[in-house]
Every structure is written in structure tokens, then in C-alpha cells.
Design a protein around this motif. Structure first.
Motif, PDB file in Angstrom:
ATOM      1  N   SER A  57      11.396  14.962  11.363  1.00 47.96           N
ATOM      2  CA  SER A  57      12.065  15.979  12.166  1.00 47.96           C
ATOM      3  C   SER A  57      12.708  17.074  11.331  1.00 47.96           C
ATOM      4  O   SER A  57      12.803  18.224  11.787  1.00 47.96           O
ATOM      5  N   ILE A  58      13.122  16.762  10.110  1.00 49.41           N
ATOM      6  CA  ILE A  58      13.806  17.762   9.282  1.00 49.41           C
ATOM      7  C   ILE A  58      12.885  18.345   8.215  1.00 49.41           C
ATOM      8  O   ILE A  58      12.786  19.567   8.072  1.00 49.41           O
ATOM      9  N   ALA A  59      12.191  17.471   7.477  1.00 51.24           N
ATOM     10  CA  ALA A  59      11.391  17.938   6.339  1.00 51.24           C
ATOM     11  C   ALA A  59       9.921  18.145   6.667  1.00 51.24           C
ATOM     12  O   ALA A  59       9.171  18.649   5.829  1.00 51.24           O
ATOM     13  N   GLY A  60       9.492  17.740   7.863  1.00 52.47           N
ATOM     14  CA  GLY A  60       8.085  17.915   8.221  1.00 52.47           C
ATOM     15  C   GLY A  60       7.164  16.964   7.483  1.00 52.47           C
ATOM     16  O   GLY A  60       5.998  17.288   7.213  1.00 52.47           O
ATOM     17  N   ILE A  61       7.652  15.761   7.166  1.00 53.91           N
ATOM     18  CA  ILE A  61       6.871  14.776   6.430  1.00 53.91           C
ATOM     19  C   ILE A  61       6.537  13.599   7.348  1.00 53.91           C
ATOM     20  O   ILE A  61       7.429  12.925   7.864  1.00 53.91           O
ATOM     21  N   ASP A  62       5.254  13.369   7.577  1.00 51.57           N
ATOM     22  CA  ASP A  62       4.801  12.212   8.338  1.00 51.57           C
ATOM     23  C   ASP A  62       4.775  10.991   7.425  1.00 51.57           C
ATOM     24  O   ASP A  62       4.559  11.103   6.211  1.00 51.57           O
ATOM     25  N   CYS A  63       4.951   9.823   8.001  1.00 49.20           N
ATOM     26  CA  CYS A  63       4.891   8.573   7.245  1.00 49.20           C
ATOM     27  C   CYS A  63       3.833   7.677   7.888  1.00 49.20           C
ATOM     28  O   CYS A  63       3.933   7.350   9.073  1.00 49.20           O
ATOM     29  N   VAL A  64       2.829   7.306   7.111  1.00 46.24           N
ATOM     30  CA  VAL A  64       1.669   6.583   7.633  1.00 46.24           C
ATOM     31  C   VAL A  64       1.494   5.276   6.867  1.00 46.24           C
ATOM     32  O   VAL A  64       1.541   5.259   5.635  1.00 46.24           O
ATOM     33  N   ILE A  65       1.284   4.192   7.602  1.00 42.84           N
ATOM     34  CA  ILE A  65       1.015   2.888   7.006  1.00 42.84           C
ATOM     35  C   ILE A  65      -0.446   2.548   7.282  1.00 42.84           C
ATOM     36  O   ILE A  65      -0.878   2.525   8.439  1.00 42.84           O
ATOM     37  N   GLU A  66      -1.208   2.281   6.239  1.00 47.02           N
ATOM     38  CA  GLU A  66      -2.623   1.951   6.371  1.00 47.02           C
ATOM     39  C   GLU A  66      -2.897   0.548   5.830  1.00 47.02           C
ATOM     40  O   GLU A  66      -2.271   0.106   4.879  1.00 47.02           O
ATOM     41  N   GLY A  67      -3.861  -0.133   6.465  1.00 43.09           N
ATOM     42  CA  GLY A  67      -4.325  -1.416   5.942  1.00 43.09           C
ATOM     43  C   GLY A  67      -3.458  -2.615   6.255  1.00 43.09           C
ATOM     44  O   GLY A  67      -3.567  -3.645   5.575  1.00 43.09           O
ATOM     45  N   LEU A  68      -2.626  -2.529   7.269  1.00 46.67           N
ATOM     46  CA  LEU A  68      -1.787  -3.683   7.603  1.00 46.67           C
ATOM     47  C   LEU A  68      -2.612  -4.915   7.973  1.00 46.67           C
ATOM     48  O   LEU A  68      -2.119  -6.040   7.889  1.00 46.67           O
ATOM     49  N   GLU A  69      -3.862  -4.684   8.369  1.00 48.57           N
ATOM     50  CA  GLU A  69      -4.728  -5.817   8.697  1.00 48.57           C
ATOM     51  C   GLU A  69      -5.020  -6.686   7.469  1.00 48.57           C
ATOM     52  O   GLU A  69      -5.459  -7.843   7.597  1.00 48.57           O
ATOM     53  N   HIS A  70      -4.766  -6.155   6.285  1.00 49.43           N
ATOM     54  CA  HIS A  70      -4.993  -6.929   5.059  1.00 49.43           C
ATOM     55  C   HIS A  70      -3.826  -7.865   4.722  1.00 49.43           C
ATOM     56  O   HIS A  70      -3.949  -8.696   3.816  1.00 49.43           O
ATOM     57  N   VAL A  71      -2.712  -7.706   5.427  1.00 45.79           N
ATOM     58  CA  VAL A  71      -1.530  -8.525   5.146  1.00 45.79           C
ATOM     59  C   VAL A  71      -1.608  -9.798   5.979  1.00 45.79           C
ATOM     60  O   VAL A  71      -1.561  -9.752   7.206  1.00 45.79           O
ATOM     61  N   PRO A  72      -1.731 -10.961   5.321  1.00 42.06           N
ATOM     62  CA  PRO A  72      -1.863 -12.207   6.095  1.00 42.06           C
ATOM     63  C   PRO A  72      -0.537 -12.613   6.722  1.00 42.06           C
ATOM     64  O   PRO A  72       0.530 -12.206   6.258  1.00 42.06           O
ATOM     65  N   PRO A  73      -0.587 -13.422   7.784  1.00 42.44           N
ATOM     66  CA  PRO A  73       0.658 -13.930   8.364  1.00 42.44           C
ATOM     67  C   PRO A  73       1.311 -14.925   7.411  1.00 42.44           C
ATOM     68  O   PRO A  73       0.662 -15.493   6.530  1.00 42.44           O
ATOM     69  N   GLY A  74       2.601 -15.127   7.585  1.00 40.56           N
ATOM     70  CA  GLY A  74       3.308 -16.083   6.759  1.00 40.56           C
ATOM     71  C   GLY A  74       3.612 -15.539   5.380  1.00 40.56           C
ATOM     72  O   GLY A  74       3.568 -14.330   5.131  1.00 40.56           O
ATOM     73  N   PHE A 192       6.435  13.594  -2.305  1.00 40.58           N
ATOM     74  CA  PHE A 192       7.302  14.095  -1.246  1.00 40.58           C
ATOM     75  C   PHE A 192       8.765  13.663  -1.395  1.00 40.58           C
ATOM     76  O   PHE A 192       9.651  14.241  -0.771  1.00 40.58           O
ATOM     77  N   TRP A 193       8.995  12.628  -2.197  1.00 39.23           N
ATOM     78  CA  TRP A 193      10.349  12.159  -2.480  1.00 39.23           C
ATOM     79  C   TRP A 193      10.366  11.810  -3.959  1.00 39.23           C
ATOM     80  O   TRP A 193      10.361  10.638  -4.341  1.00 39.23           O
ATOM     81  N   PRO A 194      10.371  12.799  -4.831  1.00 35.59           N
ATOM     82  CA  PRO A 194      10.155  12.562  -6.266  1.00 35.59           C
ATOM     83  C   PRO A 194      11.290  11.779  -6.914  1.00 35.59           C
ATOM     84  O   PRO A 194      12.415  11.731  -6.416  1.00 35.59           O
ATOM     85  N   LYS A 195      10.957  11.175  -8.042  1.00 30.17           N
ATOM     86  CA  LYS A 195      11.926  10.408  -8.812  1.00 30.17           C
ATOM     87  C   LYS A 195      13.106  11.279  -9.228  1.00 30.17           C
ATOM     88  O   LYS A 195      14.245  10.827  -9.263  1.00 30.17           O
TER      89      LYS A 195
END
Length: 245
Positions: A57-74, A192-195
Motif C-alpha cells: 500500500s505504501i511502497a508499491g511492492i507485491d509479496c509473492v510466495i511460490e512453491g509451497l507445494e514443495h513444503v511437506p507437512p510436519g 527491494f529491502w536492501p541490507k
């Protein structure tokens, strides 16, 4: 977007981020005082997701999570590239009650350190040698028995885009002892959020989970596979990001 507008939005975001984070931290003292760790976890999830809203809303930066299907349960270990504060914050919103492997010095930070300790984060004394490693393994085993996701940054510190530092042996020790899958991950948050610096250019932060490495590999084979997967995915993600900026 003009440079002046980017700087203005960047400064507004940082003011909002630190102001809002301070309020959330102060509010967290209530469940901390009442010894309610699950409520602290819930507040952390809310804070994590609110950061993404502020970025958009302020900086115009989208945040996207990809590949969650690779994370096993537990129980599983997430071994991720680390480029910014965002990386450590976002996992609180993705996973329920994650155990982040962190520098022991951070536990001495008022309020933040108290909250990390209450949530059972895994603190590492980087100068502690074999004793520190034994403590880390013990705490990690406890977290894994509870089915928690362990978050580790195998290079041990934040890196700049395009920078590669040595992979530390702690991740191999955890892999050997815990015998759980390890999910490598690449991230481009450093653009987008540098060190260092305040500039937050508009764009898209991506956290990309990769196929899991199953338990059972020899140490050298595991380390080679982990570094190869992360660095290959990282190079591709950074190339995509540079092309989009």
C-alpha cells in the motif's frame, strides 16, 4: 515512477514499519507477561502479514510466495537465502510456530529477544564451538518432535544480490541428526529491502521454495546438492528481477 516519489514512499514505509512494529511489540508484552506463547505466535503472524500490506500500500511492492507445494507437512527444515529483514518476518506468517535459527546476540535485544525466547526460537552462539552445536541440535530436536518447521539461513548472514558466501556446517549437522526433509529456497528481497540503505523501489518480492531434499544423503553430497539448488534458483530469480526493474 520518478526517483523523488520512490524515496518519499520509501521513507513513509520505513516510518510506518518501525512505528507499527513498535506498537505490536508493546502489545506482545501482554501475552508475554501472561505466559501465553500461542498468543505471541498469533500476534507474530498478524505482524508478518501486516508488513506485506504496508509494502504494497505504501511502497508499491507485491509479496509473492511460490512453491509451497514443495513444503511437506510436519517437521521439515527450510534452508533459505537471506537478503533482508523481510525474510525472517515472512516465515512467521507462512508457517504456524516456526523455529528460526538465529544469532544468540539477538536474544539480548529488549522485547524482541524476549519474544523470540518465548516462541522457542533456536539461538546459536557462533563462537561457542562444540558446546553451542550440541545446544542447537538439542533445541532443534525438540522443535522437530513438535512438528515445527525449522528455518535456517545456511550462509549465516544476509547477502547482497549477486553475492555468495560459504555455506556453514550447521545446516549439515541438523540434516544428519534430525533426519527430516530440507526444502531449499531462493529470495530476491535484497532488491527491494536492501541490507543497507532506505530505498524501496516498487516491484515484486518473491520467496521461491524448491523441491525438498530427502533425508539420508552423505554430508558432502547433501551440502553440494543444497548449494547447487539454492544458487541456481537464486541466479534465475535475480535475473528475472533485474529484467523487471
Amino acid at each position: 515512477m520518478k526517483t523523488a516519489a520512490i524515496w518519499l514512499r520509501s521513507l513513509l514505509f520505513m516510518a510506518a514499519f518501525y512505528g507499527w512494529s513498535t506498537l505490536v511489540a508493546l502489545y506482545s508484552l501482554i501475552p508475554l507477561a501472561l505466559n501465553k506463547p500461542q498468543q505471541i505466535v498469533s500476534v507474530g503472524q498478524f505482524w508478518s502479514r501486516s508488513i506485506n500490506w504496508l509494502l504494497k500500500s505504501i511502497a508499491g511492492i507485491d509479496c509473492v510466495i511460490e512453491g509451497l507445494e514443495h513444503v511437506p507437512p510436519g517437521a521439515a527444515m527450510i534452508a533459505a537465502k537471506h537478503q533482508s529483514l523481510w525474510d525472517t518476518a515472512i516465515v512467521l506468517g507462512i508457517f504456524r510456530w516456526p523455529a528460526v535459527v538465529m544469532k544468540q546476540e539477538l536474544l539480548r535485544v529488549p522485547i524482541y529477544g524476549w519474544l523470540c525466547r518465548a516462541q522457542g526460537m533456536i539461538a546459536v552462539d557462533r563462537e561457542g564451538g562444540a558446546k553451542a552445536l550440541k545446544t542447537m541440535l538439542r533445541d532443534a530436536q525438540t522443535a522437530a518432535r513438535h512438528g515445527r518447521k525449522l528455518i535456517i539461513f545456511p550462509q549465516g548472514t544476509r547477502t547482497l544480490p549477486g553475492q555468495s558466501l560459504p555455506y556453514q556446517p550447521g545446516v549439515a549437522a541438523l540434516y544428519r541428526e534430525l533426519k527430516i526433509p530440507v526444502v531449499p529456497a531462493a529470495v530476491n528481497s535484497g532488491f527491494f529491502w536492501p541490507k543497507h540503505g532506505l530505498k524501496r523501489p516498487p516491484g515484486r518480492i518473491v520467496l521461491r521454495f524448491l523441491p525438498a531434499i530427502p533425508p539420508g544423503l552423505k554430508r558432502d553430497a547433501f551440502m553440494q546438492e543444497l548449494e547447487s539448488r539454492i544458487e541456481t534458483a537464486q541466479a534465475q530469480l535475480e535475473a528475472e528481477t533485474r529484467a523487471a526493474l
